[in-house]
Design an enzyme around this catalytic site. Sequence first.
Site, PDB file in Angstrom:
ATOM      1  N   HIS A 132       0.895  -1.016   0.072  1.00 18.03           N
ATOM      2  CA  HIS A 132      -0.124   0.010   0.032  1.00 18.03           C
ATOM      3  C   HIS A 132       0.718   1.202  -0.054  1.00 18.03           C
ATOM      4  CE1 HIS A 132      -3.280  -2.479   0.213  1.00 18.03           C
ATOM      5  NE2 HIS A 132      -2.961  -3.132   1.390  1.00 18.03           N
TER       6      HIS A 132
ATOM      7  N   ARG B  90      -6.631  16.380  -0.459  1.00 18.68           N
ATOM      8  CA  ARG B  90      -5.124  17.183   0.245  1.00 18.68           C
ATOM      9  C   ARG B  90      -4.337  17.282  -1.358  1.00 18.68           C
ATOM     10  NH1 ARG B  90      -4.407  11.642   1.516  1.00 18.68           N
ATOM     11  NH2 ARG B  90      -3.145  10.458  -0.099  1.00 18.68           N
TER      12      ARG B  90
HETATM   13  C1  MV4 Z   1     -10.067  -3.098  -2.867  1.00 19.91           C
HETATM   14  C2  MV4 Z   1      -9.511  -4.137  -3.665  1.00 19.91           C
HETATM   15  C3  MV4 Z   1     -10.074  -5.165  -4.214  1.00 19.91           C
HETATM   16  N1  MV4 Z   1     -11.620  -4.909  -3.963  1.00 19.91           N
HETATM   17  N2  MV4 Z   1     -11.348  -3.070  -2.653  1.00 19.91           N
HETATM   18  C4  MV4 Z   1      -6.094  -1.286  -1.185  1.00 19.91           C
HETATM   19  C5  MV4 Z   1      -5.833   0.139  -0.205  1.00 19.91           C
HETATM   20  C6  MV4 Z   1      -7.104   0.692  -0.254  1.00 19.91           C
HETATM   21  N3  MV4 Z   1      -7.163   1.986  -0.711  1.00 19.91           N
HETATM   22  C7  MV4 Z   1      -8.215   0.023  -0.960  1.00 19.91           C
HETATM   23  N4  MV4 Z   1      -7.428  -1.188  -1.385  1.00 19.91           N
HETATM   24  C8  MV4 Z   1      -8.031  -2.013  -2.459  1.00 19.91           C
HETATM   25  N5  MV4 Z   1      -9.048  -2.305  -2.129  1.00 19.91           N
HETATM   26  C9  MV4 Z   1     -12.030  -4.028  -3.196  1.00 19.91           C
HETATM   27  N6  MV4 Z   1     -13.421  -4.169  -3.140  1.00 19.91           N
HETATM   28  C10 MV4 Z   1      -7.997  -4.072  -3.748  1.00 19.91           C
HETATM   29  C11 MV4 Z   1      -7.293  -2.991  -3.039  1.00 19.91           C
HETATM   30  C12 MV4 Z   1      -5.810  -3.194  -3.229  1.00 19.91           C
HETATM   31  C13 MV4 Z   1      -5.191  -2.116  -3.704  1.00 19.91           C
HETATM   32  C14 MV4 Z   1      -5.767  -0.845  -4.094  1.00 19.91           C
HETATM   33  C15 MV4 Z   1      -5.303   0.152  -4.589  1.00 19.91           C
HETATM   34  C16 MV4 Z   1      -3.720   0.126  -4.899  1.00 19.91           C
HETATM   35  C17 MV4 Z   1      -3.196  -1.187  -4.530  1.00 19.91           C
HETATM   36  C18 MV4 Z   1      -3.745  -2.195  -3.918  1.00 19.91           C
HETATM   37  C19 MV4 Z   1      -3.142  -3.367  -3.463  1.00 19.91           C
HETATM   38  C20 MV4 Z   1      -3.660  -4.306  -2.936  1.00 19.91           C
HETATM   39  C21 MV4 Z   1      -5.302  -4.248  -2.928  1.00 19.91           C
END
Ligand code: MV4
Length: 508
Positions: free
Chosen positions: A234, A291
């Site tokens: 992340h 931001r």
């Molecule tokens: C998710 C997802 C898949 N499905 N939600 C990770 C951080 C947070 N901002 C939300 N994240 C995710 N939410 C659903 N419903 C996968 C991620 C996620 C991810 C998102 C953005 C950038 C990198 C990531 C790495 C792993 C998982």
Amino acid sequence: MFQKVLVANRGEIAVRIIRACHELGIKAVAIYSDADRDALHVRYADEAYHCGEAPSAESYLQAERIVEIAKRAKVDAIHPGFGFLSERAFFVDLCGKAGITFIGPDGSVMKAMGDKVTARQMMQKAGVPIVPGTTETLTDDEAEVWAKKIGFPVMVKATAGGGGKGMRLVHKEADLHAALQRARSEAQASFGDGSLYIEKFVEEPRHIEIQVMADGYGNTVHLFERECSIQRRHQKVIEEAPANRMTPELRDQMGKAAVAAAKAVNYCGAGTVEFLVDKHNHFYFLEMNTRIQVEHAITEAITGIDLVKTMIRVAAGEKLPFAQEDLAISGHAIEARIYAEDPDRNFAPSPGPILLYREPGGIGIRLDSGVYQGATVTVYYDPMVAKLIAMGRTRAEAIERMRRALSEYVVQGIKTSIPFHQRVLRHPKFIEGKYDTGFIETHSEELSLKDGDANSEEALRVAMMAAAIAAYRGAKEMSEKAHAPSAKGAEAPWKAFGRRTQMRGALR
Ligand code: MV4
């Protein structure tokens, strides 16, 4: 326009904001902790005030003390940068009570977007597509009912979360109960709030976000997208604009959705609407960041708009100086975040003095850094020490320039993520532009290999290092002659170094 602005931040973003102030004819006031007496942002500022001990909680997070300093320095406004107090609604209110303009949105907007369930409700109402799931916080029993309704796999997320904390992927019903318990206790410990909600899991998603900008007169525009799928735990590592596999239609739809999102909350200033995009190019609202973001520079590169200056202007009550139809994408930009971490030791922090330092430059390169040769990187703050931005007419040219600039960049004394970036920039899947948020994990083995293909770039790096050493010796000799006995050391650092002209004598 403001006469004087306090920058409530440190490092490269503080320098970036000070530069914007100076272009606008605004005096910039820095704050610094015990660990930052000799920091670069202090040297760039017109004035600087001590704000506490090294740990952030004792200095850059001391909201009341910072407002007191702002009053003492007689500033008109405070720019929070990112991190620290930038998304704390109570800090916005504190500024307001002191009669100081907070450069950013209202505290109420911050609060609403900080609560992920409220944010989902508001976006749904505004017609912005959200990830299928609940728009209420849930008890364990309700969560079980909903998870079955939505269908596995599901994501359990913390209402007070964001950025991946308190988040659990659940593949099957049997695992749900344990996941809920762990997510709840993690959320309680991290945010003091154990509330949870559930979303359908989006497979192999890409993280694509839209930059928005709004003034106080109802004008809201978007400045296209950034792709931030290259992340590790992340933490973003590489970002690019425009996104890979984007189409004009999808860009238009996502841009309109982001503007609708901003308008729905009466947004003012610079903001970012984050989306997940699945393999069918369906997009879903994830969160809104209230931001300026680390990766704003790649948007500046492809639009020619100075986002930091613009957010200061609208905070001062000016109208947006451009409309949607004035904006267009030109070329391609990539950003590599340079962290003081050792990529060959599982990204362990690498604090210490920077003994030798030479920044890359030349055509298509921008370097926003918070360090210099002789500076010390401490363990107290975020390990990101610089952002290297490469621009080109095409993505291929931006990649070539990034590789060339990475090989020119000399940093000795601390380990940095530069070798890791070089491996990413040589990876066939990156070059193809076919990657999602799983890229680093999926290719972790190849990305930890110090392959032979690096030879020519390594040779260039060695040559650049030799040049930096020679330049250092020469400059040191000259500096010793020029600065023979001097009383400057006795002065406060900002008095000794604050005048910008003195930056030319930086090699001591
Ligand atoms: C998710 C997802 C898949 N499905 N939600 C990770 C951080 C947070 N901002 C939300 N994240 C995710 N939410 C659903 N419903 C996968 C991620 C996620 C991810 C998102 C953005 C950038 C990198 C990531 C790495 C792993 C998982």
